[in-house]
Design a protein around this motif. Structure first.
Motif, mmCIF file in Angstrom:
data_model
loop_
_atom_site.group_PDB
_atom_site.id
_atom_site.type_symbol
_atom_site.label_atom_id
_atom_site.label_comp_id
_atom_site.label_asym_id
_atom_site.label_seq_id
_atom_site.Cartn_x
_atom_site.Cartn_y
_atom_site.Cartn_z
ATOM 1 N N ARG A 128 0.840 -1.190 0.000
ATOM 2 C CA ARG A 128 0.000 0.000 0.000
ATOM 3 C C ARG A 128 0.878 1.243 0.000
ATOM 4 O O ARG A 128 1.912 1.285 0.683
ATOM 5 N N CYS A 129 0.465 2.246 -0.756
ATOM 6 C CA CYS A 129 1.149 3.535 -0.707
ATOM 7 C C CYS A 129 0.841 4.184 0.634
ATOM 8 O O CYS A 129 -0.322 4.248 1.046
ATOM 9 N N PRO A 130 1.856 4.707 1.346
ATOM 10 C CA PRO A 130 1.614 5.279 2.673
ATOM 11 C C PRO A 130 1.022 6.682 2.645
ATOM 12 O O PRO A 130 0.706 7.230 3.713
ATOM 13 N N LEU A 131 0.869 7.278 1.458
ATOM 14 C CA LEU A 131 0.298 8.615 1.348
ATOM 15 C C LEU A 131 -1.073 8.549 0.684
ATOM 16 O O LEU A 131 -1.458 7.523 0.125
ATOM 17 N N THR A 132 -1.805 9.639 0.740
ATOM 18 C CA THR A 132 -3.167 9.662 0.215
ATOM 19 C C THR A 132 -3.194 10.250 -1.190
ATOM 20 O O THR A 132 -2.242 10.882 -1.651
ATOM 21 N N HIS A 133 -4.337 10.035 -1.845
ATOM 22 C CA HIS A 133 -4.500 10.448 -3.233
ATOM 23 C C HIS A 133 -5.845 11.133 -3.417
ATOM 24 O O HIS A 133 -6.878 10.595 -3.006
ATOM 25 N N GLY A 134 -5.817 12.291 -4.043
ATOM 26 C CA GLY A 134 -7.045 12.968 -4.419
ATOM 27 C C GLY A 134 -7.774 13.611 -3.259
ATOM 28 O O GLY A 134 -7.373 13.488 -2.083
ATOM 29 N N PRO A 135 -8.871 14.295 -3.557
ATOM 30 C CA PRO A 135 -9.610 15.037 -2.523
ATOM 31 C C PRO A 135 -10.289 14.147 -1.492
ATOM 32 O O PRO A 135 -10.661 14.619 -0.414
ATOM 33 N N HIS A 136 -10.470 12.862 -1.808
ATOM 34 C CA HIS A 136 -11.139 11.955 -0.866
ATOM 35 C C HIS A 136 -10.149 11.092 -0.085
ATOM 36 O O HIS A 136 -10.548 10.129 0.569
ATOM 37 N N TYR A 137 -8.869 11.441 -0.161
ATOM 38 C CA TYR A 137 -7.829 10.759 0.619
ATOM 39 C C TYR A 137 -7.843 9.248 0.392
ATOM 40 O O TYR A 137 -7.860 8.441 1.320
ATOM 41 N N GLU A 138 -7.841 8.861 -0.864
ATOM 42 C CA GLU A 138 -7.884 7.454 -1.216
ATOM 43 C C GLU A 138 -6.507 6.808 -1.079
ATOM 44 O O GLU A 138 -5.477 7.487 -1.107
ATOM 45 N N SER A 139 -6.510 5.482 -0.953
ATOM 46 C CA SER A 139 -5.270 4.712 -0.889
ATOM 47 C C SER A 139 -5.010 4.033 -2.222
ATOM 48 O O SER A 139 -5.930 3.782 -3.002
ATOM 49 N N ARG A 140 -3.763 3.715 -2.477
ATOM 50 C CA ARG A 140 -3.367 2.953 -3.652
ATOM 51 C C ARG A 140 -2.683 1.668 -3.190
ATOM 52 O O ARG A 140 -1.848 1.693 -2.281
ATOM 53 N N TYR A 141 -3.022 0.576 -3.852
ATOM 54 C CA TYR A 141 -2.485 -0.722 -3.490
ATOM 55 C C TYR A 141 -1.733 -1.331 -4.676
ATOM 56 O O TYR A 141 -1.914 -0.927 -5.825
ATOM 57 N N HIS A 142 -0.923 -2.318 -4.357
ATOM 58 C CA HIS A 142 -0.138 -3.003 -5.396
ATOM 59 C C HIS A 142 -0.038 -4.472 -5.013
ATOM 60 O O HIS A 142 0.137 -4.819 -3.837
ATOM 61 N N LEU A 143 -0.153 -5.343 -6.017
ATOM 62 C CA LEU A 143 -0.069 -6.785 -5.819
ATOM 63 C C LEU A 143 1.058 -7.325 -6.684
ATOM 64 O O LEU A 143 1.154 -6.995 -7.863
ATOM 65 N N ARG A 144 1.917 -8.152 -6.097
ATOM 66 C CA ARG A 144 3.012 -8.783 -6.842
ATOM 67 C C ARG A 144 2.930 -10.295 -6.676
ATOM 68 O O ARG A 144 2.963 -10.803 -5.558
ATOM 69 N N TRP A 145 2.798 -10.999 -7.800
ATOM 70 C CA TRP A 145 2.769 -12.457 -7.779
ATOM 71 C C TRP A 145 4.161 -12.994 -8.107
ATOM 72 O O TRP A 145 4.879 -12.419 -8.922
ATOM 73 N N ARG A 146 4.508 -14.139 -7.510
ATOM 74 C CA ARG A 146 5.795 -14.790 -7.776
ATOM 75 C C ARG A 146 5.634 -16.302 -7.737
ATOM 76 O O ARG A 146 4.688 -16.831 -7.137
ATOM 77 N N ARG A 147 6.623 -16.965 -8.332
ATOM 78 C CA ARG A 147 6.824 -18.386 -8.079
ATOM 79 C C ARG A 147 7.821 -18.481 -6.934
ATOM 80 O O ARG A 147 8.965 -18.064 -7.055
ATOM 81 N N ALA A 148 7.377 -19.021 -5.814
ATOM 82 C CA ALA A 148 8.199 -19.011 -4.611
ATOM 83 C C ALA A 148 9.554 -19.666 -4.836
ATOM 84 O O ALA A 148 10.594 -19.151 -4.400
ATOM 85 N N GLU A 149 9.555 -20.787 -5.540
ATOM 86 C CA GLU A 149 10.816 -21.509 -5.739
ATOM 87 C C GLU A 149 11.830 -20.661 -6.489
ATOM 88 O O GLU A 149 13.019 -20.641 -6.151
ATOM 89 N N GLU A 150 11.382 -19.920 -7.494
ATOM 90 C CA GLU A 150 12.303 -19.061 -8.250
ATOM 91 C C GLU A 150 12.837 -17.935 -7.374
ATOM 92 O O GLU A 150 14.031 -17.626 -7.399
ATOM 93 N N ALA A 151 11.956 -17.311 -6.593
ATOM 94 C CA ALA A 151 12.400 -16.206 -5.742
ATOM 95 C C ALA A 151 13.379 -16.694 -4.673
ATOM 96 O O ALA A 151 14.351 -15.998 -4.347
ATOM 97 N N GLU A 152 13.149 -17.892 -4.152
ATOM 98 C CA GLU A 152 14.025 -18.412 -3.106
ATOM 99 C C GLU A 152 15.403 -18.789 -3.639
ATOM 100 O O GLU A 152 16.349 -18.931 -2.856
ATOM 101 N N ARG A 153 15.510 -18.945 -4.974
ATOM 102 C CA ARG A 153 16.815 -19.257 -5.568
ATOM 103 C C ARG A 153 17.625 -18.001 -5.884
ATOM 104 O O ARG A 153 18.754 -18.104 -6.390
ATOM 105 N N ALA A 154 17.081 -16.819 -5.603
ATOM 106 C CA ALA A 154 17.800 -15.585 -5.902
ATOM 107 C C ALA A 154 19.150 -15.576 -5.189
ATOM 108 O O ALA A 154 19.265 -16.011 -4.031
ATOM 109 N N GLU A 155 20.164 -15.098 -5.878
ATOM 110 C CA GLU A 155 21.520 -15.098 -5.310
ATOM 111 C C GLU A 155 21.586 -14.281 -4.023
ATOM 112 O O GLU A 155 22.218 -14.680 -3.052
ATOM 113 N N ARG A 156 20.931 -13.132 -4.033
ATOM 114 C CA ARG A 156 20.897 -12.292 -2.832
ATOM 115 C C ARG A 156 19.490 -11.717 -2.688
ATOM 116 O O ARG A 156 18.858 -11.365 -3.673
#
Length: 328
Positions: A128-156
């Motif tokens: 979630r963005c920690p700041l507000t947006h527009g006159p109604h103080y709306e929030s913005r969200y973001h979703l990130r999908w991954r394959r866990a096995e690939e992410a866990e193989r990351a070098e760092r």
């Protein structure tokens, strides 16, 4: 420690047999303050994030702020049991980019009800963005999908994600919480066209009869028998603030499916019958039996809108279609 939802005070299917065909399953996440690891499902913990991958940022314009809370001071204040101080906002343009705050990550291996993501992704990360947006103080969200096995193989892996110098509100920063997933039965919200009108009328009449007989301690379908409060995966959305809404995919118009519900409170007011057995004093009844204070009532320290639910919907026809966020 596991968390065990008490049996419902009455069998909803015994009272309303038609609901047996509409029974669903939801996974209550039961977040509790702790020290989750990067390879665990959690709320507010460290994300499984390759170091060479850019952290998500919000590039939309944000209103200028006068004061805010420093993330490290929020953490220190919580540890001391005091309120953090407000600081003057830095004299810089508040038009971004602003780092998103990681709210949660969920692995399908921990949460069986979690829908599969695009290309077989089995790990979802919620921001979630920690700041507000527009006159109604709306929030913005973001979703990130991954394959866990690939992410866990990351070098760092990324050690400390970037943070804005100040947050608009203290409740924008999640408390790190471990999860105790538990599958329970759930039933649709009884309003609008979410159930047949005749059945909703009978549910309303039953609620009224309960209130006449038992007064303020009476059971109700919405509070005690249908949808549990708190963070949960799958099942049915609660529409307490808005009334039922049709949530269709913007790409293909397919009716969307509830992926995740995030809520500021794990229990409040009439929903105390859902508090797990492990968080109760068996010698007491009702809300007085709840043990653990803030760690049980509001473990994540987050808020969504005016303490409403934040529902995340995904397209069942194509997991790659954009999700939708609804405060309800």
């Amino acid at each position: 420690m596991t968390r065990t939802t008490p049996a419902r005070p009455v069998s909803v299917e015994a009272v309303f047999p038609e609901l047996a065909a509409r029974r669903g399953r939801t996974t209550r996440l039961h977040p509790r303050p702790g020290r989750p690891g990067v390879r665990e499902s959690h709320v507010g913990g460290p994300m499984l994030w390759p170091q060479d991958e850019a952290w998500p940022v919000c590039r939309e314009p944000h209103p200028r702020e006068a004061e805010g809370y420093a993330p490290d001071e929020i953490r220190s204040a919580r540890a001391a049991g005091v309120h953090p101080p407000r600081r003057p906002w830095p004299h810089v343009e508040a038009e971004g980019p602003v780092p998103f705050i990681g709210l949660a990550q969920l692995f399908r291996r921990d949460v069986p009800n979690l829908a599969a993501g695009p290309d077989g992704a089995d790990l979802v990360q919620f921001f979630r963005c920690p700041l507000t947006h527009g006159p109604h103080y709306e929030s913005r969200y973001h979703l990130r999908w991954r394959r866990a096995e690939e992410a866990e193989r990351a070098e760092r892996l990324l050690g400390a994600p970037p943070e804005p110098p100040l947050l608009r509100w203290e409740h924008e920063l999640p408390e790190p919480c471990v999860l105790h997933p538990e599958e329970v039965d759930t039933y649709p919200w009884a309003e609008g066209d979410s159930l047949p009108a005749e059945l909703i009328a009978r549910i309303d009449a039953w609620d009224e009869a309960q209130e006449l007989e038992h007064g303020p301690d009476a059971l109700s379908y919405q509070s005690d028998l249908s949808i549990p409060p708190g963070w949960r995966v799958g099942g049915f959305p609660c529409w307490a603030s808005t009334g039922p809404m049709a949530i269709d995919c913007a790409s293909c118009a397919a009716p969307m499916r509830l992926l995740l519900t995030a809520e500021g409170y794990e229990t409040e007011g009439p929903s105390h019958s859902w508090v797990p057995l492990e968080d109760r004093d068996p010698s007491l009844r009702g809300g007085a039996s709840i043990r653990g204070g803030e760690a049980v009532l509001r473990p994540t320290r987050l808020r969504f809108g005016r303490d409403r639910d934040a529902h995340v919907f995904v397209c069942p026809a194509d997991a790659g279609h954009p999700p939708r966020w609804v405060l309800a």
